[in-house]
Each structure stands twice: as C-alpha cells, then as structure tokens.
Design a protein around this motif. Sequence first.
Motif, short mmCIF file in Angstrom:
data_model
loop_
_atom_site.label_atom_id
_atom_site.label_comp_id
_atom_site.label_asym_id
_atom_site.label_seq_id
_atom_site.Cartn_x
_atom_site.Cartn_y
_atom_site.Cartn_z
N ASP A 122 0.86 -1.06 -0.13
CA ASP A 122 -0.05 -0.05 -0.01
C ASP A 122 0.99 1.29 0.06
OD1 ASP A 122 -3.09 0.77 0.88
OD2 ASP A 122 -1.69 2.30 1.22
N ALA A 123 1.56 1.68 1.14
CA ALA A 123 2.18 2.89 1.30
C ALA A 123 3.34 2.84 0.16
CB ALA A 123 2.87 2.75 2.52
N LEU A 124 4.06 1.82 -0.02
CA LEU A 124 5.13 1.86 -1.06
C LEU A 124 4.60 2.06 -2.45
CD1 LEU A 124 8.12 1.70 -1.76
CD2 LEU A 124 8.01 -0.76 -1.87
N LEU A 125 3.60 1.38 -2.86
CA LEU A 125 3.12 1.63 -4.24
C LEU A 125 2.45 2.80 -4.48
CD1 LEU A 125 1.18 -1.83 -4.69
CD2 LEU A 125 3.60 -1.28 -5.07
N ILE A 126 1.98 3.31 -3.30
CA ILE A 126 1.17 4.80 -3.47
C ILE A 126 2.55 5.94 -3.74
CG2 ILE A 126 -0.08 6.66 -2.56
CD1 ILE A 126 -1.56 4.24 -3.45
N LEU A 127 3.39 5.72 -2.96
CA LEU A 127 4.56 6.76 -2.95
C LEU A 127 5.23 6.42 -4.38
CD1 LEU A 127 6.38 8.38 -1.27
CD2 LEU A 127 7.78 6.51 -0.58
N LEU A 128 5.26 5.24 -4.92
CA LEU A 128 6.11 5.21 -6.04
C LEU A 128 5.21 5.96 -7.08
CD1 LEU A 128 7.24 1.06 -6.28
CD2 LEU A 128 8.57 3.36 -6.32
N ILE A 129 3.92 5.77 -7.20
CA ILE A 129 2.87 6.58 -7.95
C ILE A 129 3.34 8.00 -7.96
CG2 ILE A 129 0.67 7.09 -8.53
CD1 ILE A 129 -0.32 4.42 -7.81
N LEU A 130 3.47 8.53 -6.72
CA LEU A 130 3.95 9.85 -6.67
C LEU A 130 5.24 10.37 -7.22
CD1 LEU A 130 1.43 9.68 -4.50
CD2 LEU A 130 2.62 11.42 -3.10
N MET A 131 6.05 9.52 -6.87
CA MET A 131 7.61 9.52 -7.58
C MET A 131 7.46 9.52 -9.08
SD MET A 131 9.04 10.44 -4.91
CE MET A 131 10.78 10.67 -5.82
N ILE A 132 6.71 8.63 -9.69
CA ILE A 132 6.67 8.61 -11.18
C ILE A 132 5.97 10.05 -11.55
CG2 ILE A 132 5.13 7.53 -13.21
CD1 ILE A 132 5.66 4.87 -11.60
N ASN A 133 4.89 10.35 -10.92
CA ASN A 133 4.19 11.55 -11.23
C ASN A 133 4.98 12.83 -11.18
OD1 ASN A 133 1.11 11.54 -12.07
ND2 ASN A 133 1.55 9.75 -10.50
N THR A 134 6.41 12.67 -10.33
CA THR A 134 7.17 13.67 -10.39
C THR A 134 8.23 13.70 -11.41
OG1 THR A 134 7.02 13.79 -8.03
CG2 THR A 134 9.00 14.65 -8.91
N PHE A 135 9.00 12.56 -11.64
CA PHE A 135 9.94 12.36 -12.56
C PHE A 135 9.52 12.33 -14.15
CE2 PHE A 135 12.07 10.97 -8.63
CZ PHE A 135 13.14 11.88 -8.57
N PHE A 136 8.24 11.64 -14.08
CA PHE A 136 7.47 11.70 -15.36
C PHE A 136 6.01 12.29 -15.48
CE2 PHE A 136 10.29 7.87 -14.61
CZ PHE A 136 11.14 7.86 -15.80
N HIS A 137 6.36 13.61 -14.86
CA HIS A 137 5.00 14.27 -14.86
C HIS A 137 4.37 14.45 -16.18
CE1 HIS A 137 2.64 17.70 -13.82
NE2 HIS A 137 2.79 17.50 -12.44
N PHE A 138 2.90 13.97 -16.13
CA PHE A 138 2.39 13.95 -17.42
C PHE A 138 2.18 15.27 -17.96
CE2 PHE A 138 -0.25 10.47 -15.03
CZ PHE A 138 0.54 9.50 -15.47
N GLY A 139 2.12 16.49 -17.10
CA GLY A 139 2.04 17.82 -17.85
C GLY A 139 3.30 18.05 -18.67
N LEU A 140 4.50 17.65 -18.56
CA LEU A 140 5.63 17.83 -19.10
C LEU A 140 5.15 17.04 -20.88
CD1 LEU A 140 8.59 16.58 -16.86
CD2 LEU A 140 8.16 19.02 -17.65
N TYR A 141 4.73 16.10 -20.65
CA TYR A 141 4.48 15.56 -22.08
C TYR A 141 3.45 16.07 -22.93
CZ TYR A 141 7.49 12.16 -19.89
OH TYR A 141 8.74 11.50 -19.43
N LEU A 142 2.29 16.50 -21.97
CA LEU A 142 1.22 17.13 -22.62
C LEU A 142 1.79 18.51 -22.93
CD1 LEU A 142 -1.65 16.32 -20.11
CD2 LEU A 142 -1.44 15.42 -22.25
N LYS A 143 2.69 19.01 -22.69
CA LYS A 143 3.06 20.36 -23.12
C LYS A 143 3.96 20.05 -24.35
CE LYS A 143 4.62 23.80 -20.64
NZ LYS A 143 5.26 24.67 -19.73
N ALA A 144 4.71 19.00 -24.35
CA ALA A 144 5.76 18.63 -25.52
C ALA A 144 4.92 18.30 -26.62
CB ALA A 144 6.67 17.88 -24.93
#
Length: 280
Positions: free
Chosen positions: A239-261
């Motif tokens: 639970d905790a680790l998986l949710i934390l990994l999702i947050l980290m993915i959303n940091t280093f592979f932030h969807f906003g970067l690709y939507l802008k690019a």
Amino acid sequence: MTATYADVLSYFHFWPSRDVAILALSLFLFASLTVLAMTIYTRKWYMVIVTIVGLLEMGGYACRISMFQNAQYGAYVAMQCLLIIPPSFLALVQYITLGKVVGLVKQAYPERNLLVKPKAVIWWFFVIELLALALQGAGAGTSVSNDGPPKNETLGKALLIIGLVALVVLIVCYLITAIFVCIRPEYGVKHSPTLKKLFAALYACTLLLLTRNIFRLIEFSQGWYGHLATDEKMFYILDALLILLILMINTFFHFGLYLKAYPQEVKQGHTHRTAGTEMI
C-alpha cells in the motif's frame, strides 16, 4: 501522555511501528511537494490531485503516529479513512490524462475519426469512480467503532469490498481503453516519442494502483483479524510503497511535461505520418 499497549492493541490488533510511520510521513511530504513543484512548472492544474492525495496520506500517518500518544477513536477512524480512500483518486489523474491525450491528437489531426472521445473518457470513468469512492467512504465510516472490533463490520466490510471491486473493474476497463488508444494507428502513439513515454508512465501508475487495490480487496475480504490486516510489513509494501512510487513517477515523469511537449513535437514534424499512410 502515552497510550498503553492494551489501548493500541484494541484498535490495531498488533503493535505498529512508530518509526516507520514517521518515515512514511516524511517521504510523502517530500513526494507531495516535488509533484506540486512540477505541477506549478507545467501549469497542468489537474495534477494537483496527486499532491492532495499525498497530503491526505500524510494526514493518515500523522493520525497513526498520534495513536501512540493517545489512542482515540476519532484518530483511528481518521487514519483508516485517510489511508483507504484518497489513493483511489489517483485514478482520476489517469482518466483525465488519457482524455487530454486523445483531445490533443484530435486537435492536431481533426480529419481523423477517433473512436475514443476525450469527454467520454473523462466523464464516464469520472462518474463511476466517484460512485465507487462513495461506497468506500460509506464502508470506512461504518466499519470501525470505539470499542475495538467494529460494530458494523459486516455492513462496512461489504461496502468497502463492493467499492474496491468496482474500482478494480474500472481500472481494468481503463487499462484496456489505454491499450486500445496506444495500438490503434489513428492515434499515432507508436510514432510519437513523447506519447510513448507518457503511456509508459500511465501504464506503470495504473498497474501499481491496480495492485494496491487488489491488496486492499483481499485484506478487507479477510476481515479485521485476517493475516493481511494484522501484517504491517505487507501494508507498507503493498500500500504505502506503491502509492509513494506513483507519486514519484508523477514527479520524474510528470504528465504535464508530455502534454506540453506533444503539440511542439507535432509542429516540428517529428511524429505521425499522415492518417492515410498509417491505415495502410
């Protein structure tokens, strides 16, 4: 004032680790702030949902830590609600992102006939998600009591399980939709380096969230005295680790970067061939 062993045990049915809870709170604080920084940079404000989830997770661990000082019913209920319900909101980010991708493709190539519509992706998944979350909230609110074992365990457990089953089915349907968009030539994902990276991040987050929800589903089906409910290591790993990994993915592979690019990629001619060529 320090809570007695019996007080803490009456709620958790095991002795939880305070140090690990403090570590989890600190990590979620860091992840939440870094996602927020990326969201401000990209100005894709719907991604604030990720930060809000991270902050609510922090609140859950803060309540968990407070139980060591004063094991109270209110803190226990708040902890359960904050650790069970908010992570499911991360799926909304997935749904909105896919809808925005389809919208950008349609905007770049208006002549293409796209089976998956942007608004349909967002609103259908959004409405069903909220209904499932309402069931989860009702289940979490009725499944705990201030005298140890839940008074309304049967009802609360049923509502939680129904809500989680709905979320699991919804995520699977979303994953099928995302795969459809990814492989269909009219969406041109295979010719876009930007969209390939975005979909890789989407898949990773979706699978992590699906795994977490399946874990929670099995946990609640076993009951409050079941193996998973009383195994803190499994909670932190699945639970905790998986949710934390999702947050980290959303940091280093932030969807906003690709939507802008992506629009810039289209303008520079580095993406799709013409629709007619792709369909051959």
